[in-house]
Design a protein around this motif. Structure first.
Motif, PDB file in Angstrom:
ATOM      1  N   LYS A  84       5.500  -6.333  -6.561  1.00 52.27           N
ATOM      2  CA  LYS A  84       5.538  -4.798  -6.926  1.00 52.27           C
ATOM      3  C   LYS A  84       6.329  -4.916  -8.074  1.00 52.27           C
ATOM      4  O   LYS A  84       7.810  -5.308  -8.175  1.00 52.27           O
TER       5      LYS A  84
ATOM      6  N   SER B 136      10.782   0.159  -6.126  1.00 50.24           N
ATOM      7  CA  SER B 136       9.609  -0.242  -5.493  1.00 50.24           C
ATOM      8  C   SER B 136       9.407   0.219  -4.202  1.00 50.24           C
ATOM      9  O   SER B 136       8.623   1.059  -3.875  1.00 50.24           O
ATOM     10  N   PHE B 137      10.579   0.120  -3.496  1.00 48.72           N
ATOM     11  CA  PHE B 137      10.466   0.488  -2.185  1.00 48.72           C
ATOM     12  C   PHE B 137      12.098   0.194  -1.468  1.00 48.72           C
ATOM     13  O   PHE B 137      12.815  -0.312  -1.872  1.00 48.72           O
TER      14      PHE B 137
ATOM     15  N   ASN C 155       9.285   9.554  -3.762  1.00 53.48           N
ATOM     16  CA  ASN C 155       7.801   8.998  -3.961  1.00 53.48           C
ATOM     17  C   ASN C 155       7.769   7.465  -3.621  1.00 53.48           C
ATOM     18  O   ASN C 155       6.772   6.771  -4.069  1.00 53.48           O
ATOM     19  N   ILE C 156       8.884   6.870  -3.039  1.00 57.23           N
ATOM     20  CA  ILE C 156       8.732   5.624  -2.778  1.00 57.23           C
ATOM     21  C   ILE C 156       8.778   5.364  -1.173  1.00 57.23           C
ATOM     22  O   ILE C 156       8.895   6.442  -0.409  1.00 57.23           O
ATOM     23  N   SER C 157       8.111   4.335  -0.547  1.00 62.21           N
ATOM     24  CA  SER C 157       8.296   4.132   0.689  1.00 62.21           C
ATOM     25  C   SER C 157       9.259   3.480   1.493  1.00 62.21           C
ATOM     26  O   SER C 157      10.153   2.939   0.758  1.00 62.21           O
TER      27      SER C 157
ATOM     28  N   GLU D 128       0.659  -1.220  -0.251  1.00 59.37           N
ATOM     29  CA  GLU D 128       0.058   0.067  -0.085  1.00 59.37           C
ATOM     30  C   GLU D 128       0.802   1.428   0.039  1.00 59.37           C
ATOM     31  O   GLU D 128       0.374   2.473   0.277  1.00 59.37           O
ATOM     32  N   ASP D 129       2.274   1.075  -0.165  1.00 60.90           N
ATOM     33  CA  ASP D 129       2.972   2.362  -0.279  1.00 60.90           C
ATOM     34  C   ASP D 129       2.894   3.066   1.022  1.00 60.90           C
ATOM     35  O   ASP D 129       3.185   4.291   1.010  1.00 60.90           O
ATOM     36  N   ARG D 130       2.845   2.448   2.175  1.00 61.53           N
ATOM     37  CA  ARG D 130       3.041   3.355   3.503  1.00 61.53           C
ATOM     38  C   ARG D 130       4.411   2.959   4.422  1.00 61.53           C
ATOM     39  O   ARG D 130       4.674   1.742   4.119  1.00 61.53           O
ATOM     40  N   ASP D 131       4.660   3.811   4.792  1.00 58.20           N
ATOM     41  CA  ASP D 131       6.081   3.697   5.470  1.00 58.20           C
ATOM     42  C   ASP D 131       5.746   2.900   6.857  1.00 58.20           C
ATOM     43  O   ASP D 131       4.573   2.845   7.118  1.00 58.20           O
TER      44      ASP D 131
END
Length: 290
Positions: free
Chosen positions: A56, A136-137, A169-171, A31-34
């Motif tokens: 991802k 992706s992260f 823009n990445i988590s 969900e791209d949340r830290d």
């Protein structure tokens, strides 16, 4: 999403269910949340960032402080069919070239690097190479190293906050097996985690037994303990997910401490562990020969 994670978990690792907090940690990435994840050793912490990396698009970067940890995890991943690599100072020039080519060509889902490779003086070239492919992260393993209140403070970890500026823009995700509330706050602040999902697991380890014994006949005591654990290790060898048993013994006299501890432990270490030590650096072979 849950179905995809379950399929990946079974296909690459052979597991049919999640351990506590694993699915929540994986969902935070998808969900791209830290996130900040604190789970005890052996609870499946690494899977929390390895599995979602396969779902991802782009390259997942894992920051790790030790070459041995990188090598161990990458060897396991590639053995399971996951496209993963590590880039560190112990690689031969040809190996570094191959990994760099793999990054440029998009062959990897996971890349393990030391913090110095991504931030600080001289890191621009490598960070630029990694940045050629959409990320992706970023996962920061052993994140307690970032905290000055932690037991294993690493100054270069403090510079990882620059990753937020480089890739806004990445988590970002932090993982550790040990962090007090104060250390957790410090990790969040130093990494610039934005409204992170904070997951803290239970540290009750029913599979561990703690005993304090008075010192008597030292050699006999150590030999008996290690022999008992060796029998258990032989019994469980080959069982899926078994990672071996390692006994640490503290001797309350400094004289000949290391000589004795290494002498009695080394004969009971799994061959894979010995191989890992010897292949990570020249000092590894010196350790085994001592």
């Amino acid at each position: 999403v849950a179905g995809g994670l379950a399929e990946v978990l079974e296909q690459y690792w052979g597991y049919t269910s999640f351990r506590p907090l694993q699915e929540d940690a994986m969902r935070a990435i998808l969900e791209d949340r830290d996130s900040l994840v604190v789970m005890p050793t052996g609870a499946g912490k690494s899977l929390c960032f390895q599995a979602p990396a396969l779902l991802k698009d782009g390259l997942a970067v894992v920051v790790s402080p030790l070459i041995s940890l990188m090598k161990d995890q990458v060897d396991t991943l590639t053995g399971n069919g996951v496209a993963a690599a590590c880039y560190h100072s112990a690689l031969q020039p040809q190996e570094k070239s191959e990994v760099a080519s793999g990054i440029r060509e998009g062959r990897y889902s996971l890349l393990y690097v030391a913090p110095e490779r991504l931030v600080g003086e001289g890191s621009d070239g490598f960070a630029g190479l990694v940045g050629r492919r959409p990320l992706s992260f970023v996962a920061v393993d052993e994140a307690h190293c970032i905290s000055q209140w932690g037991h294993d403070f690493r100054p270069e970890y403090r510079q990882l906050a620059a990753l937020r500026d480089r890739w806004p823009n990445i988590s970002l995700h932090a993982y550790t097996a040990t962090a007090t509330a104060r250390v957790r706050r410090d990790i969040i602040e130093q990494l610039g985690l934005q409204s992170p999902v904070e997951l803290v697991g239970s540290f009750d380890r029913p599979n561990l037994v703690y005993r304090v014994l008075p010192r008597a006949t030292l050699k006999k005591q150590i030999t008996e303990i290690l022999a008992r654990h060796r029998l258990l290790s032989l019994w469980s060898r080959g069982r899926r997910g078994h990672r071996g048993i390692l006994t640490f013994t503290w001797i309350f006299t400094r004289r000949r401490h290391h000589e004795r501890a290494i002498h009695y432990q080394i004969h009971f270490l799994p061959k894979s562990f010995i191989s890992m030590i010897s292949s990570t650096s020249p000092s590894g072979m010196r350790f085994l020969r001592s």
